[in-house]
Design an enzyme around this catalytic site. Structure first.
Site, short mmCIF file in Angstrom:
data_model
loop_
_atom_site.label_atom_id
_atom_site.label_comp_id
_atom_site.label_asym_id
_atom_site.label_seq_id
_atom_site.Cartn_x
_atom_site.Cartn_y
_atom_site.Cartn_z
N LYS A 280 0.84 -1.19 0.00
CA LYS A 280 0.00 0.00 0.00
C LYS A 280 0.88 1.25 0.00
CE LYS A 280 -4.10 1.70 2.46
NZ LYS A 280 -5.01 1.41 3.59
N GLU A 367 -18.98 -5.33 11.33
CA GLU A 367 -19.88 -4.54 12.16
C GLU A 367 -20.90 -5.40 12.90
OE1 GLU A 367 -18.24 -1.99 8.92
OE2 GLU A 367 -19.23 -3.95 8.97
N ARG A 395 -25.38 -2.10 8.42
CA ARG A 395 -25.06 -3.51 8.19
C ARG A 395 -25.35 -4.35 9.42
NH1 ARG A 395 -19.34 -4.00 5.32
NH2 ARG A 395 -20.50 -5.32 3.91
#
Length: 646
Positions: A280, A367, A395
């Site tokens: 990254k 979540e 969610r």
């Protein structure tokens, strides 16, 4: 002319030599740093997938082969390859979206910015291909961070038992927003440190088969021991135990290796995992040195140093105010614990995690698990504070209902980026929370208008141990701009029991009652001033705890001719509709006008642009309220000849 200027579609990319493709990769990185530095956006993730994206488009045939990005913030290079090279207004009104967008290109299959969904999409597309007799592939590019989400594993379980052409590319950079955590992360880390059994077998084939028949027999025996050898050389058995072929690990910045691995995967007549290791922020030194998030998302920055530009006034954001307040409360109360879903820094929990790491749990992009494990913590005598973005709590609505509320668990949810958020578009506007949470029995929701109210509401929420409480705020914007109440109706301490109502302004007469939720308080005060200029006097109140509807509100509404509610959530089922219902139940006949976000998906743009588009500015509301008051005046005026009839 640069190579990038010659690329208008994936077909152009296929005509390049591998050397030219490598040169193009360097051009793309330079382009990303230059352009994203000007506008802000997701820089680090895209720098990490340059070669991977080029290889995918050289091996597969988009859009016939569907490429699904999970999450879509790593799709900038994909946009460039598919003919979208004007990044001058990235994530701004009229410019490119920060995520895939079907309106922009046929190559964008899924407008995906909620994690862990790509595998389910790919499974569905591949099954449709199979049933239609189409030979195309569905390719899901999923980060190791997204693999911490349970939905991804539900999909893998289904994909593994199919014969559909699904290619799962695991983009493994060891991070989601921050470093990836959990058992999956440890497993991938183990794979990362080995070079895999494929190279071992290649060596065995070339070496042993040179030894004639004995050598070939030895190789056949070695190949027959394939499963055990894999677990010894590269323990990817977890994937193969599911029934899926595994290719990798592959250097995600080596174009030759990438194309070879992806071509092998394409040749398989069934599901396969390609494990790609990427870095990254690759190629931009400031990003590579950033331990926090590798420049995951940046504002306007210096393209040479990575230093932030246009930093702003230095005011305290709502996120920072929450983080400091949570830390202070945790110092006072040892039962307070923090829970988040791969968003430790963005939601403000980093200060608490730094000081008391054993009391902060980052569950990864999960979540649903965060919500239910918080219920378990509450059962065990703790008071968990679950901090996520507003859009991501949707969610876990089932868990909020059935695990927290049904069991009357004392869990506090803190929803950052609530309301109209701006540049990230339809999936990130936090406009659904109040309408959805309004149906949760026993739930109390506060929308602090400033930092002082945030601190007060958090303290009140932590005192509730028999049901869920929610705090929602915008994240950005100044929490220092305090709006002081003229009077507080109800409990002066602000308990989370529906008894609080702050009066922010009073008109000379009681024409209109403006109920302004959270940061819409500033709009409400502006509205009152505009109405006063037209001879209409308004009282402005802030229901510090917007749900349930504060007890003093119906009585106050009964003294006014019109009630106007303002909220930056969806108007249907929102706080305004709850206020209207509360007045009916209290026998109050004052008409209610509800103003909020329409039930539709909102495009990316600044908060001011979006509010203007949907007519939720003080000027727009003042115009409609003045018209409504005029209608009330007309309806109450005596009809012509009434005096004569009397």
């Amino acid at each position: 002319m640069s190579l990038l200027d010659t690329i208008t579609s994936p077909d152009d990319l296929k005509r390049l030599s591998r050397y030219e493709t490598g040169c193009l990769a360097e051009e793309v990185r330079a382009f990303l740093v230059r352009e994203v530095s000007r506008t802000g956006g997701h820089l680090g993730p895209n720098l990490g997938v340059v070669e991977l994206t080029l290889a995918l488009h050289r091996v597969f045939d988009s859009p016939q082969d569907a490429l699904v990005w999970d999450t879509g913030h790593q799709s900038y290079v994909h946009k460039l390859v598919t003919g979208r090279q004007d990044f001058s207004a990235l994530r701004q009104r009229g410019g490119l979206a920060g995520y895939p967008s079907r309106e922009e290109s046929e190559h964008d299959v899924v407008e995906n910015s909620h994690a862990s969904t790509s595998l389910s999409w790919a499974a569905g597309i591949a099954r449709a291909n199979t049933l239609a007799g189409r030979p195309q592939h569905a390719v899901a590019v999923v980060g190791d961070g997204a693999l911490t989400g349970g939905m991804a594993w539900e999909a893998l379980n289904n994909i593994a038992t199919s014969t559909d052409r699904v290619v799962v590319v695991v983009n493994d950079n060891g991070r989601s927003y921050a470093p990836t955590i959990g058992g999956m992360a440890h497993h991938l880390a183990t794979l990362r440190t080995t070079r895999g059994y494929e190279r071992f077998l290649d060596w065995g084939k070339s070496t042993l088969q040179r030894g004639g028949t004995p050598g070939r027999l030895a190789y056949d025996t070695l190949h027959g021991m394939k499963k055990g050898l894999k677990d010894f050389v590269a323990p990817q058995g977890m994937f193969e135990d599911l029934g899926m072929k595994y290719v990798g690990p592959v250097d995600g910045h080596d174009l030759e290796d990438l194309e070879h691995a992806l071509a092998r995967a394409r040749s398989f007549e069934g599901p396969v995992i390609v494990h790609v290791m990427t870095q990254k922020g690759r190629g931009f030194h400031p990003a590579e040195l950033d331990d926090v998030d590798r420049f995951h998302a940046v504002g306007v920055i210096d393209p040479d140093t990575g230093a932030a530009l246009n930093v702003g006034s230095g005011a305290t954001t709502f996120t920072a105010a929450f983080g400091q307040s949570l830390l202070e409360r945790a110092r006072e109360r040892h039962d307070v614990v923090g829970v988040t879903a791969a968003m430790l820094v963005p939601v403000g929990m980093a200060p608490m995690a730094a000081e008391m790491p054993e009391r902060v749990l980052d569950v990864g992009i999960a979540e649903q698990h965060a919500t239910t494990t918080a219920a378990g913590m509450a059962h065990g005598g703790l008071h968990p504070v679950v901090a996520v973005y507003s859009t991501f709590l949707t969610r876990a609505l089932d868990q909020t209902l059935m695990d927290v509320a049904l069991h009357r668990a004392g869990v506090t949810f803190v929803l950052d980026r609530a309301g109209v958020t701006g540049p990230d578009g339809p999936s990130h506007h936090g406009v659904w929370d109040m309408a959805l949470l309004g149906v949760v029995p026993g739930l109390a929701l506060a929308a602090p208008r400033d930092g002082a109210r945030l601190r007060e509401s958090l303290a009140a929420a932590l005192d509730v141990d028999d049901g869920p409480t929610v705090l929602r705020f915008p994240g950005k914007g100044s929490a220092d701009d305090e709006i002081v109440a003229l009077e507080r109706l109800g409990d002066p301490g602000g308990a989370a029991d529906g008894s609080v109502l702050d009066v922010l302004a009073r008109g000379e007469s009681e024409d209109v009652l403006v109920v302004a939720v959270g940061t819409m308080a500033a709009v409400g005060l502006d509205l009152a001033e505009r109405l006063a200029a037209h001879g209409i006097h308004a009282t402005v109140v802030d229901p510090v705890w917007a749900l349930p509807v504060p007890g003093p509100l119906p009585g106050l509404a009964a003294r006014h001719r019109l009630v106007v509610t303002l909220e930056d959530g969806v108007v249907q089922g929102g706080v305004g509709s709850q206020v209207a219902r509360a007045l009916v139940e209290a026998g109050v006949g004052t008409p209610v006008t509800t103003r909020g976000v329409p039930v539709r998906f909102l495009e990316h743009g600044s908060r001011a642009q979006v509010l203007a588009e949907i007519g939720l500015t003080a000027q727009d509301v003042a115009r409609s309220v003045a018209e409504e008051v005029a209608r009330l005046d007309e309806a109450s005026a005596p009809s012509p000849g009434a005096a004569a009839r009397r």
